[in-house]
Design a protein around this motif. Structure first.
Motif, short mmCIF file in Angstrom:
data_model
loop_
_atom_site.label_atom_id
_atom_site.label_comp_id
_atom_site.label_asym_id
_atom_site.label_seq_id
_atom_site.Cartn_x
_atom_site.Cartn_y
_atom_site.Cartn_z
N GLY A 15 0.55 -1.20 0.36
CA GLY A 15 -0.27 -0.14 0.35
C GLY A 15 0.64 1.30 0.17
O GLY A 15 0.29 2.39 -0.30
N SER A 17 4.21 3.65 -1.56
CA SER A 17 5.24 4.39 -2.08
C SER A 17 5.83 4.50 -2.93
O SER A 17 7.02 5.06 -1.29
CB SER A 17 4.42 5.66 -2.75
N VAL A 64 -0.16 -2.93 -13.55
CA VAL A 64 0.62 -1.34 -13.02
C VAL A 64 -0.38 -0.75 -12.93
O VAL A 64 -0.20 0.69 -12.60
CB VAL A 64 1.97 -1.46 -13.13
N ARG A 67 -1.87 2.59 -11.11
CA ARG A 67 -0.86 2.57 -9.98
C ARG A 67 0.70 3.32 -10.20
O ARG A 67 0.74 4.02 -8.86
CB ARG A 67 -0.91 1.35 -8.96
N MET A 83 5.58 5.39 -8.11
CA MET A 83 4.60 3.57 -7.57
C MET A 83 4.33 3.93 -6.64
O MET A 83 4.49 4.65 -5.82
CB MET A 83 5.71 2.47 -7.31
N ASN A 84 3.10 3.71 -6.63
CA ASN A 84 1.59 4.08 -5.47
C ASN A 84 0.86 2.53 -5.55
O ASN A 84 0.63 1.73 -5.90
CB ASN A 84 0.58 4.69 -5.67
N SER A 85 0.60 2.14 -4.05
CA SER A 85 -0.29 0.68 -3.68
C SER A 85 0.24 0.20 -4.06
O SER A 85 0.06 -0.95 -4.20
CB SER A 85 -2.00 1.18 -5.09
N LEU A 86 1.11 0.37 -3.76
CA LEU A 86 1.97 -1.15 -3.42
C LEU A 86 2.32 -2.16 -3.38
O LEU A 86 1.44 -2.77 -2.45
CB LEU A 86 4.01 -0.94 -3.42
N LYS A 87 2.00 -3.31 -4.33
CA LYS A 87 2.14 -4.90 -3.46
C LYS A 87 3.48 -5.69 -3.44
O LYS A 87 3.97 -5.75 -4.36
CB LYS A 87 0.87 -5.30 -5.22
N ASP A 90 5.04 -6.62 -6.35
CA ASP A 90 5.89 -5.44 -7.35
C ASP A 90 7.22 -5.60 -6.96
O ASP A 90 7.56 -5.20 -7.18
CB ASP A 90 4.89 -4.68 -7.09
#
Length: 132
Positions: A15, A17, A64, A67, A83-87, A90
């Motif tokens: 979640g 960045s 991606v 995001r 990079m946002n909302s990282l999982k 990723d």
């Protein structure tokens, strides 16, 4: 060729960045399509995003979209990947790369954007780790 150096990777919670940066130096940087690839352990290197020299066009991998954002600096010797909302999926080494456009329009590059061998210059990569 152009030399590329990536930075900005690190360890983040899901979640979170990060913003990756790619600094370019060398003889020629003009008229390059720039891209970010990533490679997880045991997996193939795959494209994340690409951007045209003038930044009028971009491409994103489906995984991606919405995001990540690729952009160029004002001087166009830097390329960024926000990079946002990282999982956790990723997690990978992220590489900056470029290919000379050769005067070709953006659409002519679309069929081969995913092919790493079509790019001329590569950085050493920066590690991104996303914890659960």
């Amino acid at each position: 060729q152009v030399q590329l150096v990536e930075s900005g990777g690190g360890l983040v919670q899901a979640g979170g960045s990060l913003r990756l940066s790619c600094a370019a130096s060398g003889r020629t940087f003009a008229d390059y399509v720039m891209a970010w690839f990533r490679q997880a352990p045991g997996k193939e290197r795959d494209i994340v995003a690409a951007i045209s020299w003038s930044a009028e066009s971009t491409f994103y991998a489906d995984s991606v979209k919405g995001r990540f954002t690729i952009s160029r600096g004002n001087a166009k010797n830097t390329v960024y990947l926000q990079m946002n909302s990282l999982k956790p999926e990723d997690t990978a080494i992220y590489y900056c790369t470029g290919r000379n456009r050769g005067g070709s329009p953006w659409y002519s590059h679309l069929p081969t954007l995913r092919i790493g061998s079509k790019y001329d210059s590569w950085g050493q990569g920066t590690q991104v780790t996303v914890s659960s």
